[in-house]
Design a protein around this motif. Structure first.
Motif, short mmCIF file in Angstrom:
data_model
loop_
_atom_site.label_atom_id
_atom_site.label_comp_id
_atom_site.label_asym_id
_atom_site.label_seq_id
_atom_site.Cartn_x
_atom_site.Cartn_y
_atom_site.Cartn_z
N THR A 60 31.31 -33.52 43.14
CA THR A 60 30.06 -32.78 43.08
C THR A 60 28.91 -33.73 43.38
OG1 THR A 60 31.01 -31.38 41.35
CG2 THR A 60 28.62 -31.30 41.63
N LEU A 61 28.29 -33.56 44.53
CA LEU A 61 27.16 -34.39 44.92
C LEU A 61 25.99 -33.49 45.31
CD1 LEU A 61 28.96 -37.04 47.18
CD2 LEU A 61 28.15 -37.35 44.85
N VAL A 62 24.84 -33.73 44.69
CA VAL A 62 23.63 -32.97 45.00
C VAL A 62 22.80 -33.79 45.98
CG1 VAL A 62 21.57 -31.86 44.08
CG2 VAL A 62 23.68 -31.92 42.71
N LYS A 63 22.41 -33.19 47.09
CA LYS A 63 21.63 -33.92 48.08
C LYS A 63 20.23 -34.20 47.56
CE LYS A 63 24.07 -32.19 52.17
NZ LYS A 63 23.95 -31.46 53.46
N SER A 64 19.73 -35.38 47.90
CA SER A 64 18.38 -35.79 47.48
C SER A 64 17.44 -35.76 48.69
CB SER A 64 18.41 -37.20 46.89
OG SER A 64 19.27 -37.26 45.77
N ASN A 65 16.25 -35.28 48.47
CA ASN A 65 15.22 -35.24 49.51
C ASN A 65 14.07 -36.15 49.07
OD1 ASN A 65 12.81 -34.45 51.02
ND2 ASN A 65 14.03 -32.74 51.78
N ARG A 66 13.93 -37.27 49.76
CA ARG A 66 12.96 -38.27 49.33
C ARG A 66 11.53 -37.72 49.30
NH1 ARG A 66 11.36 -44.12 52.01
NH2 ARG A 66 10.39 -44.97 50.13
N LYS A 67 11.16 -36.91 50.30
CA LYS A 67 9.80 -36.37 50.34
C LYS A 67 9.54 -35.46 49.15
CE LYS A 67 8.99 -36.60 55.35
NZ LYS A 67 8.69 -35.82 56.58
N ASN A 68 10.53 -34.65 48.79
CA ASN A 68 10.36 -33.77 47.64
C ASN A 68 10.25 -34.56 46.33
OD1 ASN A 68 10.39 -31.32 49.03
ND2 ASN A 68 12.62 -31.32 49.13
N ILE A 69 11.06 -35.61 46.23
CA ILE A 69 10.99 -36.46 45.03
C ILE A 69 9.61 -37.08 44.90
CG2 ILE A 69 11.89 -38.56 43.95
CD1 ILE A 69 14.60 -37.91 45.25
N GLN A 70 9.12 -37.67 46.00
CA GLN A 70 7.81 -38.31 45.97
C GLN A 70 6.70 -37.30 45.68
OE1 GLN A 70 7.72 -40.32 49.79
NE2 GLN A 70 8.50 -42.22 48.90
N TYR A 71 6.80 -36.13 46.29
CA TYR A 71 5.79 -35.09 46.07
C TYR A 71 5.74 -34.66 44.60
CZ TYR A 71 3.65 -30.45 46.13
OH TYR A 71 2.88 -29.35 45.85
N ASN A 72 6.90 -34.44 44.01
CA ASN A 72 6.96 -33.98 42.63
C ASN A 72 6.55 -35.07 41.64
OD1 ASN A 72 7.92 -31.12 42.57
ND2 ASN A 72 9.53 -31.98 43.85
N MET A 73 6.88 -36.32 41.94
CA MET A 73 6.42 -37.41 41.08
C MET A 73 4.91 -37.54 41.16
SD MET A 73 9.20 -40.53 41.06
CE MET A 73 8.98 -40.97 42.77
N ALA A 74 4.35 -37.39 42.36
CA ALA A 74 2.89 -37.45 42.52
C ALA A 74 2.22 -36.31 41.76
CB ALA A 74 2.53 -37.39 44.00
N GLU A 75 2.85 -35.14 41.80
CA GLU A 75 2.31 -33.99 41.08
C GLU A 75 2.29 -34.26 39.57
OE1 GLU A 75 4.61 -30.20 40.64
OE2 GLU A 75 3.08 -29.46 42.03
N SER A 76 3.38 -34.85 39.06
CA SER A 76 3.44 -35.18 37.64
C SER A 76 2.40 -36.24 37.27
CB SER A 76 4.85 -35.68 37.28
OG SER A 76 5.80 -34.65 37.40
N ARG A 77 2.23 -37.24 38.15
CA ARG A 77 1.22 -38.27 37.88
C ARG A 77 -0.18 -37.66 37.81
NH1 ARG A 77 4.62 -41.82 41.25
NH2 ARG A 77 3.56 -41.05 43.11
N ASN A 78 -0.48 -36.73 38.70
CA ASN A 78 -1.80 -36.09 38.70
C ASN A 78 -2.01 -35.26 37.43
OD1 ASN A 78 -2.51 -37.15 41.19
ND2 ASN A 78 -1.68 -35.40 42.33
N LEU A 79 -0.97 -34.59 36.97
CA LEU A 79 -1.08 -33.80 35.74
C LEU A 79 -1.34 -34.70 34.55
CD1 LEU A 79 1.79 -31.16 36.16
CD2 LEU A 79 -0.65 -30.69 35.94
N ILE A 80 -0.65 -35.85 34.50
CA ILE A 80 -0.85 -36.78 33.40
C ILE A 80 -2.27 -37.35 33.43
CG2 ILE A 80 -0.13 -39.03 32.46
CD1 ILE A 80 2.72 -38.32 33.44
N ARG A 81 -2.75 -37.72 34.61
CA ARG A 81 -4.11 -38.26 34.73
C ARG A 81 -5.15 -37.22 34.30
NH1 ARG A 81 -2.18 -40.26 40.02
NH2 ARG A 81 -1.72 -42.51 39.83
N SER A 82 -4.95 -35.98 34.69
CA SER A 82 -5.93 -34.94 34.36
C SER A 82 -5.88 -34.54 32.89
CB SER A 82 -5.70 -33.71 35.23
OG SER A 82 -4.42 -33.14 34.97
N SER A 83 -4.80 -34.90 32.21
CA SER A 83 -4.66 -34.53 30.79
C SER A 83 -5.12 -35.64 29.86
CB SER A 83 -3.19 -34.19 30.49
OG SER A 83 -2.74 -33.12 31.26
#
Length: 375
Positions: A351-374
């Motif tokens: 069982t291997l789940v494919k990773s998409n680097r752009k999606n990972i970076q986008y979602n991490m950036a989204e989380s960072r922005n939420l933390i900064r705004s909070s």
């Protein structure tokens, strides 16, 4: 760009995966040292035993999160599980049976003897083909339970079921039940049985319902720090507990885990929110490792054995060697999984789940922005 994925959960799965591998590496040191542990190997072996309960929590979490996010179809679910879980379970059960057979261990029955065939069938189904496969059999039981109770699981019923599951889980890990059928008797008193782990599965479902509150709470840096400090105290308490009795306690039998596992989950989510401000490649590595966690789980005992046989040094010469042993096993597992992924029908093997680097970076950036705004 894809919708928000819970890469926090990938991170937890990655840590759980590393911990499970450490348990089994530590077990080899235990055997090599005349069935005793040094202080160092006992620490690594016992503190890592939260890994398997965390995997059980993730099973409940991912199932209920999938149902909450998508239009759930039983037919699609069963087909998906057949490919992702049942097929690899069968493949690796046969692989490990063959591996033992070619190493001089008698594992196959006399096919003309009905009693031996029955024993073999029971052992195969319950994951006793190799010591770690019981957990895959357990996960399959989780799926059946999920299909039965999924329609009634709102916040109230999940909360009630989780509280009730604490008692049921406690009952089954602290008692030995006797029934007339030898197979049923063996099954319900083994760690393969669903009710020996039911609390952790239901906890995963409850955490899905509580996720918005957990997420909002941990966006605050002060709450992140409080959570990490709490986790540190729990870790110290766990170390003292293990040191006091100096014996191996199986993951499902340690009643302290009823408290430490939900705390460990929150702590790891908090740690994720801190680490995403570090170098992206570090967290990308953990997320990709989380996607490979089931594959690593399936193959790591084989890799441990090969490394023990063929490493260019005495892997048990010093207790500190447990660290490079662990690192090399994980590394070799990753390489082997990459190779397997190129094989025809590889999805039926691991069982291997494919990773998409752009999606990972986008979602991490989204989380960072939420933390900064909070903050």
């Amino acid at each position: 760009m894809e919708k928000k994925y819970l890469y926090e959960i990938n991170f937890v799965r990655a840590i759980a995966c590393l911990l499970v591998v450490m348990v089994h590496v530590g077990a080899r040191f235990y055997g090599a040292y005349d069935e005793s542990h040094t202080t160092l190997t006992n620490f690594f072996n016992q503190i890592s035993r939260i890994g398997t309960p965390l995997f059980a929590v993730m099973s409940g979490f991912l199932l209920y999160n999938q149902m909450a996010k998508k239009h759930f179809k039983v037919s699609h679910f069963l087909k998906s599980r057949m490919v992702k879980i049942i097929s690899p379970f069968v493949v690796w059960s046969l692989f490990y049976l063959a591996f033992d057979y070619f190493n001089g261990i008698e594992v196959f029955p006399d096919w003309s003897n009905s009693s031996e065939v029955a024993d073999f069938t029971y052992q195969f189904i319950t994951g006793e083909s190799y010591f770690h496969l019981y957990f895959i059999s357990l996960v399959i039981q989780f799926y059946f339970l999920f299909l039965i109770i999924r329609k009634w699981m709102n916040l109230k019923t999940i909360t009630f079921a989780t509280i009730l599951s604490i008692y049921v889980n406690y009952l089954f890990v602290t008692n030995n039940f006797e029934v007339n059928n030898e197979y049923v008797n063996s099954f319900i008193n083994s760690r393969t049985f669903l009710l020996q782990w039911i609390y952790y599965f239901m906890l995963g479902a409850l955490l899905v319902k509580l996720w918005p509150y957990i997420h909002q709470f941990l966006l605050k840096k002060s709450n992140q720090m409080f959570t990490l400090i709490t986790g540190l105290f729990v870790l110290i308490f766990s170390v003292l507990d293990y040191h006091s009795h100096q014996q191996i306690i199986n993951s499902n039998e340690n009643l302290l885990h009823f408290i430490t596992i939900p705390i460990a989950f929150i702590v790891l989510i908090s740690l994720y929110y801190q680490l995403i401000f570090w170098k992206d490649f570090i967290m990308e590595g953990f997320i990709k490792l989380g996607n490979m966690s089931m594959g690593i789980y399936l193959i790591h005992p084989f890799v441990i054995t090969l490394y023990q046989w063929y490493a260019p040094y005495d892997v048990f010469a010093e207790p500190i060697y447990i660290i490079p042993f662990h690192i090399m096993v994980v590394f070799i597992c990753i390489v082997l999984l990459k190779i397997i992924s190129f094989l025809p029908f590889s999805q039926y093997i691991v069982t291997l789940v494919k990773s998409n680097r752009k999606n990972i970076q986008y979602n991490m950036a989204e989380s960072r922005n939420l933390i900064r705004s909070s903050n």
